[in-house]
Design a protein around this motif. Structure first.
Motif, short mmCIF file in Angstrom:
data_model
loop_
_atom_site.label_atom_id
_atom_site.label_comp_id
_atom_site.label_asym_id
_atom_site.label_seq_id
_atom_site.Cartn_x
_atom_site.Cartn_y
_atom_site.Cartn_z
N THR A 77 0.90 -0.98 0.02
CA THR A 77 0.10 0.01 -0.12
C THR A 77 0.90 1.09 -0.03
O THR A 77 2.07 1.27 0.49
CB THR A 77 -0.89 -0.06 1.46
OG1 THR A 77 -1.82 -1.35 1.13
CG2 THR A 77 -1.75 1.13 1.05
N CYS A 78 0.41 2.43 -0.54
CA CYS A 78 1.04 3.50 -0.69
C CYS A 78 1.57 3.89 0.86
O CYS A 78 0.72 4.02 1.58
CB CYS A 78 0.36 4.72 -1.41
SG CYS A 78 0.98 6.37 -1.39
N GLU A 79 2.77 4.26 0.93
CA GLU A 79 3.21 4.55 2.12
C GLU A 79 2.88 5.91 2.50
O GLU A 79 3.30 6.59 3.86
CB GLU A 79 4.67 3.96 2.43
CG GLU A 79 4.86 2.86 2.51
CD GLU A 79 6.34 2.38 2.72
OE1 GLU A 79 7.15 2.69 3.48
OE2 GLU A 79 6.89 1.72 1.52
N VAL A 80 2.65 6.92 1.76
CA VAL A 80 2.22 8.39 2.16
C VAL A 80 0.61 8.22 2.43
O VAL A 80 0.42 8.86 3.52
CB VAL A 80 2.57 9.20 1.00
CG1 VAL A 80 2.24 10.62 1.09
CG2 VAL A 80 4.12 8.98 0.63
N CYS A 81 -0.20 8.13 1.58
CA CYS A 81 -1.58 8.12 1.71
C CYS A 81 -2.11 7.14 2.36
O CYS A 81 -3.27 7.01 2.72
CB CYS A 81 -2.42 8.54 0.43
SG CYS A 81 -2.43 7.23 -0.90
N SER A 96 -3.77 4.49 1.43
CA SER A 96 -5.00 4.08 0.93
C SER A 96 -4.87 3.53 -0.45
O SER A 96 -5.72 2.68 -0.76
CB SER A 96 -5.89 5.24 0.95
OG SER A 96 -5.57 6.30 0.06
N ASN A 116 4.92 4.23 -3.38
CA ASN A 116 3.87 5.54 -3.55
C ASN A 116 2.89 4.98 -4.65
O ASN A 116 3.33 4.40 -5.32
CB ASN A 116 4.76 6.62 -4.17
CG ASN A 116 5.68 7.44 -3.28
OD1 ASN A 116 5.50 8.48 -3.00
ND2 ASN A 116 6.36 6.47 -2.37
N CYS A 117 1.68 5.44 -4.41
CA CYS A 117 0.92 5.36 -5.60
C CYS A 117 1.16 6.28 -6.33
O CYS A 117 2.05 7.30 -6.27
CB CYS A 117 -0.76 5.63 -4.91
SG CYS A 117 -1.00 7.28 -4.30
N ASN A 169 -0.64 9.16 -7.85
CA ASN A 169 -0.86 10.54 -7.19
C ASN A 169 0.25 10.89 -6.19
O ASN A 169 0.81 12.12 -6.35
CB ASN A 169 -2.15 10.61 -6.56
CG ASN A 169 -3.40 10.51 -7.72
OD1 ASN A 169 -3.05 10.83 -8.65
ND2 ASN A 169 -4.46 10.07 -7.08
N CYS A 170 0.76 10.20 -5.21
CA CYS A 170 1.69 10.70 -4.43
C CYS A 170 3.12 10.74 -4.92
O CYS A 170 4.01 11.20 -4.63
CB CYS A 170 1.89 9.63 -3.17
SG CYS A 170 0.30 9.57 -1.85
N HIS A 177 5.71 13.89 -5.05
CA HIS A 177 6.80 13.42 -4.45
C HIS A 177 7.76 13.99 -5.47
O HIS A 177 8.58 14.71 -5.14
CB HIS A 177 7.12 12.02 -4.47
CG HIS A 177 8.46 11.51 -3.78
ND1 HIS A 177 8.47 11.75 -2.28
CD2 HIS A 177 9.53 11.17 -4.02
CE1 HIS A 177 9.55 11.16 -1.92
NE2 HIS A 177 10.28 10.82 -3.16
#
Length: 182
Positions: A8-12, A14, A28-29, A31-32, A36
């Motif tokens: 899973t994205c470690e920033v958002c 979700s 990261n996904c 978007n992130c 970045h």
């Protein structure tokens, strides 16, 4: 490399972490990743698809405790950036990511060539089967033609024998008739 390719994205936290920041060592996904890359400090970070990561634990240099990111082409060994100025000074290097990409490309090329070769072999087998079927049909036709000729010969012979029997029968009948009238 990273331990798991499907994170899973470690920033958002979700969305699926489809991209892996090599510099930050985090998933990261999409978007992130865009966010970045817009930040001043992480603008030049390199990403790769998380599906391309090797599912093994990170390897670190025992001398410098840094992650192996390079391959020493001279020694054919994994090295960290600090090893470049140490015992590998003056050697040629490649990024591990680039070597993996090159190997993957080479393997894909070899796989395509083998697949092409296999398809050609399948086509040859199919052509051979068609040729074999045609040969079998030709033999069957020859057998049927020979059979028809033999049947005609038998029918002709039977007809001749029947005609001969009828002729003999008529002659014998005529003799008997002549004897009974005499």
């Amino acid at each position: 490399m990273a331990q798991a390719a499907s994170k899973t994205c470690e920033v958002c936290v979700s969305a699926p972490g489809s991209q892996y920041c090599i510099d930050c060592e985090e998933f990261n996904c999409e978007n992130c990743k865009l966010l970045h890359n817009r930040q001043k400090l992480s603008r030049n970070h390199q990403f790769q698809k998380s599906s391309d990561l090797i599912p093994e634990g990170k390897s670190r240099c025992t001398e410098h405790k840094e992650e192996f990111t390079l391959i020493c082409n001279t020694c054919n060994a994994q090295i960290c950036p600090s090893c470049v100025t140490g015992k590998h000074n003056g050697h040629t290097f490649s990024k591990i990511v680039d070597v993996i990409a090159q190997l993957r490309g080479d393997n894909e090329t070899k796989m395509r060539a083998k697949t092409h070769e296999a398809n050609q072999n399948i086509n040859k087998i199919e052509e051979s089967l068609i040729s074999f079927d045609n040969s079998v049909e030709s033999v069957i036709k020859s057998i049927n033609d020979e059979s028809k000729m033999i049947k005609r010969m038998i029918d002709t012979s039977v007809a001749q024998m029947i005609a001969l029997v009828k002729e003999q029968s008529k002659k014998e009948k005529d003799k008997l008739m002549n004897m009974s009238h005499a």
